[in-house]
Every structure is written in structure tokens, then in C-alpha cells.
Design an enzyme around this catalytic site. Structure first.
Site, PDB file in Angstrom:
ATOM      1  N   ARG A  16      -6.184  10.829 -49.365  1.00  5.87           N
ATOM      2  CA  ARG A  16      -6.702   9.518 -48.952  1.00  5.87           C
ATOM      3  C   ARG A  16      -6.465   9.341 -47.447  1.00  5.87           C
ATOM      4  O   ARG A  16      -5.934  10.228 -46.784  1.00  5.87           O
ATOM      5  CB  ARG A  16      -6.001   8.408 -49.742  1.00  5.87           C
ATOM      6  CG  ARG A  16      -4.549   8.244 -49.316  1.00  5.87           C
ATOM      7  CD  ARG A  16      -3.876   7.055 -49.976  1.00  5.87           C
ATOM      8  NE  ARG A  16      -2.631   6.763 -49.292  1.00  5.87           N
ATOM      9  CZ  ARG A  16      -1.646   6.019 -49.789  1.00  5.87           C
ATOM     10  NH1 ARG A  16      -1.762   5.505 -50.992  1.00  5.87           N
ATOM     11  NH2 ARG A  16      -0.561   5.791 -49.078  1.00  5.87           N
ATOM     12  N   MET A  18      -6.484   9.068 -43.466  1.00  4.31           N
ATOM     13  CA  MET A  18      -7.036   9.959 -42.450  1.00  4.31           C
ATOM     14  C   MET A  18      -7.165  11.398 -42.937  1.00  4.31           C
ATOM     15  O   MET A  18      -8.125  12.083 -42.614  1.00  4.31           O
ATOM     16  CB  MET A  18      -6.137   9.924 -41.211  1.00  4.31           C
ATOM     17  CG  MET A  18      -6.404   8.733 -40.333  1.00  4.31           C
ATOM     18  SD  MET A  18      -5.403   8.799 -38.848  1.00  4.31           S
ATOM     19  CE  MET A  18      -4.062   7.736 -39.290  1.00  4.31           C
ATOM     20  N   ASP A  63       3.902  19.050 -52.087  1.00  2.42           N
ATOM     21  CA  ASP A  63       4.872  18.130 -51.482  1.00  2.42           C
ATOM     22  C   ASP A  63       5.403  18.849 -50.248  1.00  2.42           C
ATOM     23  O   ASP A  63       6.110  19.863 -50.365  1.00  2.42           O
ATOM     24  CB  ASP A  63       6.005  17.832 -52.478  1.00  2.42           C
ATOM     25  CG  ASP A  63       7.042  16.886 -51.882  1.00  2.42           C
ATOM     26  OD1 ASP A  63       7.154  16.804 -50.637  1.00  2.42           O
ATOM     27  OD2 ASP A  63       7.762  16.245 -52.663  1.00  2.42           O
ATOM     28  N   VAL A  64       5.060  18.337 -49.062  1.00  4.72           N
ATOM     29  CA  VAL A  64       5.373  19.055 -47.822  1.00  4.72           C
ATOM     30  C   VAL A  64       6.867  19.213 -47.572  1.00  4.72           C
ATOM     31  O   VAL A  64       7.285  20.044 -46.769  1.00  4.72           O
ATOM     32  CB  VAL A  64       4.711  18.394 -46.586  1.00  4.72           C
ATOM     33  CG1 VAL A  64       3.198  18.464 -46.672  1.00  4.72           C
ATOM     34  CG2 VAL A  64       5.189  16.958 -46.394  1.00  4.72           C
ATOM     35  N   TYR A 156      11.126   6.494 -38.502  1.00  3.09           N
ATOM     36  CA  TYR A 156       9.744   6.939 -38.286  1.00  3.09           C
ATOM     37  C   TYR A 156       9.558   7.453 -36.865  1.00  3.09           C
ATOM     38  O   TYR A 156       9.047   8.558 -36.660  1.00  3.09           O
ATOM     39  CB  TYR A 156       8.800   5.776 -38.576  1.00  3.09           C
ATOM     40  CG  TYR A 156       7.327   6.113 -38.494  1.00  3.09           C
ATOM     41  CD1 TYR A 156       6.683   6.748 -39.560  1.00  3.09           C
ATOM     42  CD2 TYR A 156       6.567   5.779 -37.374  1.00  3.09           C
ATOM     43  CE1 TYR A 156       5.319   7.038 -39.500  1.00  3.09           C
ATOM     44  CE2 TYR A 156       5.205   6.070 -37.310  1.00  3.09           C
ATOM     45  CZ  TYR A 156       4.586   6.693 -38.365  1.00  3.09           C
ATOM     46  OH  TYR A 156       3.242   6.981 -38.312  1.00  3.09           O
ATOM     47  N   LYS A 160       8.486  11.205 -35.452  1.00  4.10           N
ATOM     48  CA  LYS A 160       7.231  11.436 -34.728  1.00  4.10           C
ATOM     49  C   LYS A 160       7.496  12.009 -33.331  1.00  4.10           C
ATOM     50  O   LYS A 160       6.661  12.748 -32.794  1.00  4.10           O
ATOM     51  CB  LYS A 160       6.416  10.146 -34.663  1.00  4.10           C
ATOM     52  CG  LYS A 160       5.888   9.692 -36.040  1.00  4.10           C
ATOM     53  CD  LYS A 160       5.024  10.746 -36.717  1.00  4.10           C
ATOM     54  CE  LYS A 160       4.327  10.233 -37.965  1.00  4.10           C
ATOM     55  NZ  LYS A 160       3.511  11.275 -38.630  1.00  4.10           N
ATOM     56  N   THR A 191      -6.059   2.450 -42.674  1.00  2.07           N
ATOM     57  CA  THR A 191      -5.770   3.324 -43.825  1.00  2.07           C
ATOM     58  C   THR A 191      -4.872   2.549 -44.792  1.00  2.07           C
ATOM     59  O   THR A 191      -4.326   1.488 -44.437  1.00  2.07           O
ATOM     60  CB  THR A 191      -4.998   4.588 -43.377  1.00  2.07           C
ATOM     61  OG1 THR A 191      -3.693   4.156 -42.916  1.00  2.07           O
ATOM     62  CG2 THR A 191      -5.702   5.352 -42.276  1.00  2.07           C
TER      63      THR A 191
HETATM   64  N1  LIG Z   1      -2.599   4.468 -40.107  1.00  2.38           N
HETATM   65  C1  LIG Z   1      -2.126   4.435 -38.889  1.00  2.38           C
HETATM   66  O1  LIG Z   1      -2.376   3.454 -38.180  1.00  2.38           O
HETATM   67  C2  LIG Z   1      -1.308   5.577 -38.331  1.00  2.38           C
HETATM   68  C3  LIG Z   1      -0.925   5.497 -36.994  1.00  2.38           C
HETATM   69  C4  LIG Z   1      -0.212   6.547 -36.430  1.00  2.38           C
HETATM   70  C5  LIG Z   1       0.101   7.663 -37.189  1.00  2.38           C
HETATM   71  N2  LIG Z   1      -0.272   7.726 -38.489  1.00  2.38           N
HETATM   72  C6  LIG Z   1       0.058   8.962 -39.218  1.00  2.38           C
HETATM   73  O2  LIG Z   1      -1.133   9.529 -39.726  1.00  2.38           O
HETATM   74  C7  LIG Z   1      -0.850  10.296 -40.897  1.00  2.38           C
HETATM   75  C8  LIG Z   1      -1.764   9.847 -42.025  1.00  2.38           C
HETATM   76  O3  LIG Z   1      -1.463   8.506 -42.338  1.00  2.38           O
HETATM   77  P1  LIG Z   1      -2.457   7.477 -43.048  1.00  2.38           P
HETATM   78  O4  LIG Z   1      -2.446   6.272 -42.227  1.00  2.38           O
HETATM   79  O5  LIG Z   1      -3.725   8.145 -43.391  1.00  2.38           O
HETATM   80  O6  LIG Z   1      -1.554   7.150 -44.329  1.00  2.38           O
HETATM   81  P2  LIG Z   1      -1.811   7.202 -45.895  1.00  2.38           P
HETATM   82  O7  LIG Z   1      -0.578   6.688 -46.531  1.00  2.38           O
HETATM   83  O8  LIG Z   1      -3.095   6.559 -46.214  1.00  2.38           O
HETATM   84  O9  LIG Z   1      -1.934   8.756 -46.149  1.00  2.38           O
HETATM   85  C9  LIG Z   1      -0.811   9.606 -46.098  1.00  2.38           C
HETATM   86  C10 LIG Z   1      -0.970  10.685 -47.154  1.00  2.38           C
HETATM   87  O10 LIG Z   1       0.210  11.493 -47.133  1.00  2.38           O
HETATM   88  C11 LIG Z   1       0.576  11.753 -48.466  1.00  2.38           C
HETATM   89  N3  LIG Z   1       1.991  12.100 -48.585  1.00  2.38           N
HETATM   90  C12 LIG Z   1       3.074  11.265 -48.511  1.00  2.38           C
HETATM   91  N4  LIG Z   1       4.199  11.960 -48.750  1.00  2.38           N
HETATM   92  C13 LIG Z   1       3.825  13.245 -48.962  1.00  2.38           C
HETATM   93  C14 LIG Z   1       4.534  14.431 -49.252  1.00  2.38           C
HETATM   94  N5  LIG Z   1       5.863  14.451 -49.391  1.00  2.38           N
HETATM   95  N6  LIG Z   1       3.830  15.576 -49.398  1.00  2.38           N
HETATM   96  C15 LIG Z   1       2.486  15.568 -49.277  1.00  2.38           C
HETATM   97  N7  LIG Z   1       1.763  14.489 -49.025  1.00  2.38           N
HETATM   98  C16 LIG Z   1       2.431  13.331 -48.868  1.00  2.38           C
HETATM   99  C17 LIG Z   1       0.245  10.462 -49.204  1.00  2.38           C
HETATM  100  O11 LIG Z   1       0.164  10.682 -50.602  1.00  2.38           O
HETATM  101  C18 LIG Z   1      -1.082  10.075 -48.565  1.00  2.38           C
HETATM  102  O12 LIG Z   1      -2.184  10.629 -49.231  1.00  2.38           O
HETATM  103  C19 LIG Z   1       0.639  10.090 -41.163  1.00  2.38           C
HETATM  104  O13 LIG Z   1       1.359  11.178 -40.639  1.00  2.38           O
HETATM  105  C20 LIG Z   1       0.956   8.811 -40.408  1.00  2.38           C
HETATM  106  O14 LIG Z   1       2.310   8.743 -40.059  1.00  2.38           O
HETATM  107  C21 LIG Z   1      -0.951   6.701 -39.083  1.00  2.38           C
END
Ligand SMILES: NC(=O)c1ccc[n+]([C@@H]2O[C@H](COP(=O)([O-])OP(=O)(O)OC[C@H]3O[C@@H](n4cnc5c(N)ncnc54)[C@H](O)[C@@H]3O)[C@@H](O)[C@H]2O)c1
Length: 261
Positions: A16, A18, A63-64, A156, A160, A191
Site C-alpha cells: 500500500r 508509496m 518482514d524486513v 523515527y 531516517k 498515504t
Molecule cells: N507518508 C509520508 O508523508 C512520508 C514522509 C516521509 C517518509 N515516508 C516514508 O515512506 C515510506 C513509505 O511510507 P508510507 O507513507 O507509504 O506508509 P504506509 O504505512 O502507507 O506504508 C508502509 C508499508 O510498510 C509496510 N511495513 C511496515 N513494517 C514492515 C516490516 N517490518 N516489513 C515489511 N513491511 C513493513 C507496511 O505494511 C506498509 O505497507 C516509509 O519508509 C516512511 O517512513 C513517508
């Protein structure tokens, strides 16, 4: 010909948000993609949809934070598609506490997924990329921690910032091997993670967006185009960088709403 035609890609956290958009754009541009996540039902749905459009994709639980699962994933991708060319370390979790509110368990979880997960991913995929003759690693950091500090997300931002340091280290060590490593730092992207943060903070998205230089949240696919560029040969001389996709946030922070007028 697609922009990553014939390449083999692994995307984490791709069920799901990004990650799903990154997997889709890579598949559409000709890559074979292993879509991985811990949300198996959603991940399988995404892959079934892409397969029905004749894209070369498979789903696998990963699971990463588990090194053994990484070994299985790389072995599966090699058997199914061939050695890895592109790794997108996208999986991540948020943490909502400042320094004094950060419990050991919360710290350990965010480090395990966001930091150790990226380490395990690169350690597992680089031998495969060496076999392939090179590759492109794209690690997802954030403007929070990856470019600037942020109050109240202590764990967090720590992870990062570490993602940036690990990206640079790998870029420096493996440039000679044809392996590039770059980090992408998203800002405010619409997201499930961002929506859950806004709900927790009790802020409407429009209100949060109003003071951004480009006053809106981006759609997830607006980050995927940068991922595609970094994955493709178009960025062949770019390595060790952090690319913000943040609507101008890191150019100077939030602006007063009146400045938009
Ligand atoms: N949404 C934002 O505004 C934003 C901003 C900066 C950075 N990010 C980063 O972008 C990336 C994607 O985030 P997003 O916003 O799409 O979030 P999201 O929660 O919609 O998606 C994250 C995905 O990672 C998966 N995940 C979580 N733990 C996991 C694990 N242990 N092993 C495998 N998969 C796992 C979740 O199931 C989910 O599908 C992340 O690294 C997040 O930190 C997001």
C-alpha cells in the site's frame, strides 16, 4: 521499451502507500518486480491486479526486520526473475514520542524496521547485484531526520538519519562495482501512514498542507517518478545523494499562510 526494461526489482512495504506506486511504475516501465510486505492480503491483491495486465510481478511475505526472510526473498527473486538490479527499501513505521517518552520497546521496533531493515536489505541484495554487474539501491528516508530534525518523533528521525548515512557508505564502497545507492526524502505524502499521523495529532490534512511552500499533500505516485529515475540508467552518474520530494519544505520550512495570497 520501458525505462527499466528487463531489470529485476525488489520493493519492500509495497502492499500500500508509496511502495505500491513504486512497484507499479517499475512494472509498467518493464521491470520484473518482487512485491513484498507483511500485509499479505493487500500485497496479493495488488499483484493479482498487475498480473491481469500482463506485468511480470510476484508477491512474497517479507518482514524486513528478519534477516532470514531477506535471504529467502533474494533467493526467490533470483530463481524467478534473475539477479537483482533494483532494490527499493521503502518499508517503514512511524514512532510518535519525543526523547523522554521513547520506551525501549518503541525504540527497538522503529530501529528494527526502518534502520536494521535497510541494512539487511542492502546486505542481502548487494551480492546479487554484483552477480548482475551492478545495480541501483534506493532507500526511503524522510525530510524528518534525513534532511532536518523534528521534535517528537525521536526514534523515527534517528532511523531516517541512519538511512542517509548507510546509503552514503554503500555508495562510497560500491561505486567501483557499478552499484549506486541514493536516498529519497519524501515530505508530506497522502498515504495511510500520513493520514494516521494527522488523525493522531487531530489535524485536518488541508490545515497541515496550508503552510507548505506547495500547499498540498502529494499523491504517492509523485514520489514514484523520482524512484523510477534513480532506478533507471538515466541517473547513471548519480550516487550517494539525498533527493527531497517535499514540495519545497526543506528550502526553509513552513511559510505563513498569508504568503500564499
Ligand atoms: N507518508 C509520508 O508523508 C512520508 C514522509 C516521509 C517518509 N515516508 C516514508 O515512506 C515510506 C513509505 O511510507 P508510507 O507513507 O507509504 O506508509 P504506509 O504505512 O502507507 O506504508 C508502509 C508499508 O510498510 C509496510 N511495513 C511496515 N513494517 C514492515 C516490516 N517490518 N516489513 C515489511 N513491511 C513493513 C507496511 O505494511 C506498509 O505497507 C516509509 O519508509 C516512511 O517512513 C513517508
Amino acid at each position: 521499451m520501458g525505462r527499466v526494461q528487463g531489470k529485476v526489482a525488489v520493493v519492500t512495504g509495497a502492499a500500500r502507500g508509496m511502495g505500491a506506486e513504486h512497484a507499479k511504475i517499475l512494472a509498467r516501465e518493464g521491470a520484473s518486480v518482487l512485491v513484498t510486505d507483511v500485509l499479505d492480503e493487500l500485497g496479493r491483491e495488488l499483484v493479482d491486479g498487475l498480473k491481469s495486465q500482463d506485468y511480470n510481478v510476484e508477491y512474497m511475505h517479507l518482514d524486513v526486520s528478519e534477516a532470514s526472510e531477506w535471504a529467502e526473498a533474494i533467493s526467490r527473486v533470483e530463481t524467478t526473475f534473475g539477479p537483482v538490479d533494483i532494490l527499493v527499501n521503502n518499508a517503514g513505521v512511524s514512532s510518535r514520542a519525543g526523547l523522554l517518552g521513547t520506551e525501549d520497546s518503541g525504540w527497538e521496533r522503529v530501529v528494527a524496521v526502518n534502520q536494521t531493515g535497510v541494512f539487511y536489505g542492502m546486505r542481502a541484495a548487494v551480492p546479487s547485484m554484483l552477480e548482475s554487474g551492478g545495480g541501483s539501491i534506493i532507500n526511503i528516508t524522510s525530510v524528518f531526520g534525513g534532511v532536518s530534525g523534528q521534535a517528537d518523533y525521536f526514534g523515527y528521525v534517528a532511523t531516517k538519519a541512519a538511512v542517509v548515512a548507510m546509503t552514503q557508505s554503500v555508495a562510497l564502497s560500491h561505486g567501483k562495482d557499478g552499484i549506486r545507492a541514493n536516498a529519497v526524502a519524501p515530505g508530506a505524502i497522502d498515504t495511510p501512514m500520513a493520514r494516521s499521523e494527522l488523525e493522531y495529532l487531530g489535524i485536518e490534512m488541508a490545515e497541515a498542507a496550508a503552510r507548505l511552500p506547495i500547499p498540498r499533500y502529494a499523491a504517492p505516485h509523485e514520489v514514484s517518478t523520482t524512484i523510477l529515475f534513480l532506478a533507471s540508467e538515466e541517473s547513471a552518474y548519480i550516487t550517494g545523494t539525498v533527493v527531497p520530494v517535499d514540495g519545497g519544505y526543506t528550502a526553509g520550512g513552513l511559510v505563513a499562510e498569508s504568503h500564499h495570497g
